[in-house]
Design a protein around this motif. Structure first.
Motif, short mmCIF file in Angstrom:
data_model
loop_
_atom_site.label_atom_id
_atom_site.label_comp_id
_atom_site.label_asym_id
_atom_site.label_seq_id
_atom_site.Cartn_x
_atom_site.Cartn_y
_atom_site.Cartn_z
N GLN A 97 0.86 -1.19 0.00
CA GLN A 97 0.00 0.00 0.00
C GLN A 97 0.89 1.24 0.00
O GLN A 97 1.30 1.71 -1.05
N CYS A 98 1.29 1.75 1.16
CA CYS A 98 2.18 2.92 1.11
C CYS A 98 3.59 2.53 0.66
O CYS A 98 4.34 3.33 0.14
N GLY A 99 3.95 1.26 0.89
CA GLY A 99 5.23 0.75 0.39
C GLY A 99 6.43 0.93 1.31
O GLY A 99 7.51 0.46 1.00
N PHE A 100 6.24 1.59 2.44
CA PHE A 100 7.40 1.86 3.29
C PHE A 100 8.03 0.58 3.84
O PHE A 100 9.24 0.45 3.93
N CYS A 101 7.17 -0.37 4.21
CA CYS A 101 7.70 -1.62 4.79
C CYS A 101 8.19 -2.58 3.72
O CYS A 101 8.83 -3.57 4.02
N CYS A 136 3.99 -3.61 9.38
CA CYS A 136 3.31 -2.97 8.27
C CYS A 136 2.08 -2.28 8.84
O CYS A 136 1.26 -2.92 9.47
N ARG A 137 2.00 -0.97 8.66
CA ARG A 137 0.87 -0.23 9.23
C ARG A 137 -0.33 -0.20 8.28
O ARG A 137 -1.35 0.36 8.62
N CYS A 138 -0.18 -0.72 7.04
CA CYS A 138 -1.25 -0.54 6.06
C CYS A 138 -2.05 -1.81 5.77
O CYS A 138 -3.27 -1.77 5.69
N THR A 139 -1.38 -2.93 5.54
CA THR A 139 -2.08 -4.04 4.88
C THR A 139 -2.79 -5.00 5.81
O THR A 139 -3.67 -5.73 5.36
S1 FES Z 1 2.41 -1.00 3.03
FE1 FES Z 1 2.44 0.72 4.31
S2 FES Z 1 3.62 0.00 5.99
FE2 FES Z 1 3.32 -1.75 4.83
#
Ligand code: FES
Ligand SMILES: Cc1cc2nc3c(=O)[nH]c(=O)nc-3n(C[C@H](O)[C@H](O)[C@H](O)COP(=O)(O)OP(=O)(O)OC[C@H]3O[C@@H](n4cnc5c(N)ncnc54)[C@H](O)[C@@H]3O)c2cc1C
Ligand code: FES
Lengths: 159, 284
Positions: A97-101, A136-139
């Motif tokens: 999602q945001c891709g940071f992780c 991961c804060r998104c998925t």
């Molecule tokens: S995709 Fe956003 S922290 Fe994992």
């Protein structure tokens, strides 16, 4: 201190403070930015890389111990068929999602696959343990776990 | 910039330490946390760092019929995958951090950091582990409960290197281990408890328990243990007998409140877990 090592298959030689975290060397000295800094203290896994075949948190890993080692980051892994297969699987599973992780997550998933004697036998529990140091804060992780099975299916023979 | 030494033998390592003003760096997973590297076991800022990761002698594991000898430089991952390592110790290692940290964190580092929350310590106390320390003057061996003097404080002098742990091989018919943390991975311990017993012909021929994170060091009390050893298991069927054991430990446990938990929670939870372990045993 003079450090000689192999980064993504290329020989490197640097003169740096022996206690410099490998993360700083990668991002600020060499300029490879896939490896991310989240917490800076071993908790989040965003800075994961593979040193001599082992997953490590580069924010805690001193460059002195990299002397003579083989280092693999996402920039190196994505140039390989296995790396591309795993990244495609993660995209198919909507595990980004945001891709940071993601860079750290891909390396942690890669370790689960390459350390398994028979990938068809990998359990969900083993995948979850493998990524237990990667936040991961998104998925919500479910889609990331699915990616391993997709990679095994799509990458027949690769693993 | 600190000077870095990265020797390949224990003999060279202790030579460097003998020069003074040298701190030991094993996996760095305690040292590297925070804004700048800190060694709990070294007062002030050292002018040199001794990296011990290239010393193969510290990474050997051997066993004979009585003991297993664990090199201080073995990583927690290496121990978790070696079936000669006592199962209770492997169970506790699986609860430490996550794979990336366990790949670097060493057994020696967990002991020398001497944190009240160090997860391997209660198991090492329970198994009567001996700690082997080397310097240019030779070797000294300490029982673990003497080696650890307080939070972050050990018997190590600045010229000492912990080289090995010697763990007696003991078979238990019943074991119990619980770590209470806020989540499954990467959570430091609020409270932990480990128990082991042998039941033979309805008698408790051995019974031990150790608690982590409920005081400045691990709590293990062999006097209280001796009250139970030799008793029939049926003795535990009487609830007031279980209560008397719990009361005895209550007097020995003095937890602190900190950012991870409160003293009240720690005391209550550790005694409830003890009760659970005793009740499980009473059912055979
Ligand atoms: S995709 Fe956003 S922290 Fe994992
Ligand atoms: C995110 C995260 C989570 C963690 N979770 C846990 C957990 O759940 N449970 C737990 O118990 N710990 C945990 N830890 C702490 C740490 O990983 C362990 O204590 C580890 O075993 C330390 O080993 P090390 O080799 O990295 O030690 P280092 O950091 O290299 O050293 C620690 C101390 O011991 C000294 N030392 C090391 N080896 C020797 C030796 N052979 N002789 C003399 N002195 C020595 C060093 O000088 C230093 O003072 C966690 C750490 C992180 C970063
Ligand atoms: S940045 Fe290294 S673990 Fe978070």
């Amino acid at each position: 201190m003079k450090i000689d090592f192999t980064l993504n298959g290329q020989a490197r030689s640097l003169n740096v403070d022996p206690l410099q975290p490998l993360l700083t060397t990668l991002r600020d000295v060499i300029g490879l930015k896939a490896t991310k800094e989240g917490c800076g203290e071993g908790e989040c896994g965003a800075c994961s890389a593979i040193v001599n075949g082992k997953l490590v948190n580069t924010c805690l890993f001193p460059i002195a111990q990299v002397d003579g080692a083989q280092v693999l980051t996402l920039e190196g892994l994505r140039e390989t068929p296995r790396g591309r297969c795993l990244i495609d699987a993660l995209l198919t599973a909507k595990g980004v999602q945001c891709g940071f992780c993601t860079p750290g997550m891909v390396l942690a998933l890669y370790q689960v696959l390459v350390n398994s004697p028979d990938v068809t036998q990998i359990t969900e529990h083993e995948i979850r343990v493998g990524i237990s140091g990667n936040l991961c804060r998104c998925t919500g992780y479910g889609m990331i776990v699915d990616a391993v099975n997709i990679a095994i299916e799509q990458g027949e023979g690769l693993w | 910039m600190v000077i870095a030494y990265r020797p390949e033998t224990t003999a060279q390592a202790v030579e460097y330490l003998a020069r003074g003003d040298v701190a030991i760096f094993a996996g760095g997973t305690d040292i590297m946390v925070g804004d700048k590297p800190v060694c709990r076991s070294f007062k002030g800022e050292p002018s040199a760092m001794l990296f011990i990761d290239a010393i193969d002698e510290l990474k050997t594991l051997s066993d004979n019929s009585k003991t297993i000898t664990v090199g201080a430089g073995l990583s927690l991952t290496e121990l978790e995958n070696d079936h000669r390592v006592p199962k209770l110790l492997r169970d506790s290692i699986l609860q430490v951090a996550a794979p990336g940290v366990r790949n670097c964190a060493t057994m020696g580092g967990n002991v020398c950091n001497a944190s009240p929350a160090a997860d391997t310590l209660p198991i090492l106390y329970l198994l009567d582990t001996q700690v082997v320390v080397s310097s240019v003057n030779g070797k000294i061996t300490f029982p673990i409960e003497q080696f650890i003097k307080g939070p972050g404080i050990t018997q190590l002098t600045s010229s000492d290197l912990l080289t090995q742990l010697v763990i007696p091989k003991t078979e238990f018919s019943h074991t119990f281990y619980r770590k209470v943390g806020t989540r499954c991975a990467n959570a430091l311990t609020k409270v932990s408890i480990v128990g082991a017993a042998n039941i033979q012909n309805g008698l408790l021929s051995d019974w031990r328990v150790a608690f982590g994170a409920v005081g400045p060091t691990v709590v293990r009390d062999q006097q209280i243990e001796s009250l139970l050893i030799g008793k029939p298991v049926a003795w535990l069927k009487q609830h007031h007998n279980i209560q008397s054991i719990i009361e005895a430990y209550k007097a020995k446990i003095s937890p602190l409140s900190d950012q991870r938990s409160t003293a009240t929670y720690r005391l209550r939870t550790s005694l409830k877990l003890l009760e659970k372990w005793l009740t499980e045993l009473s059912d055979g």
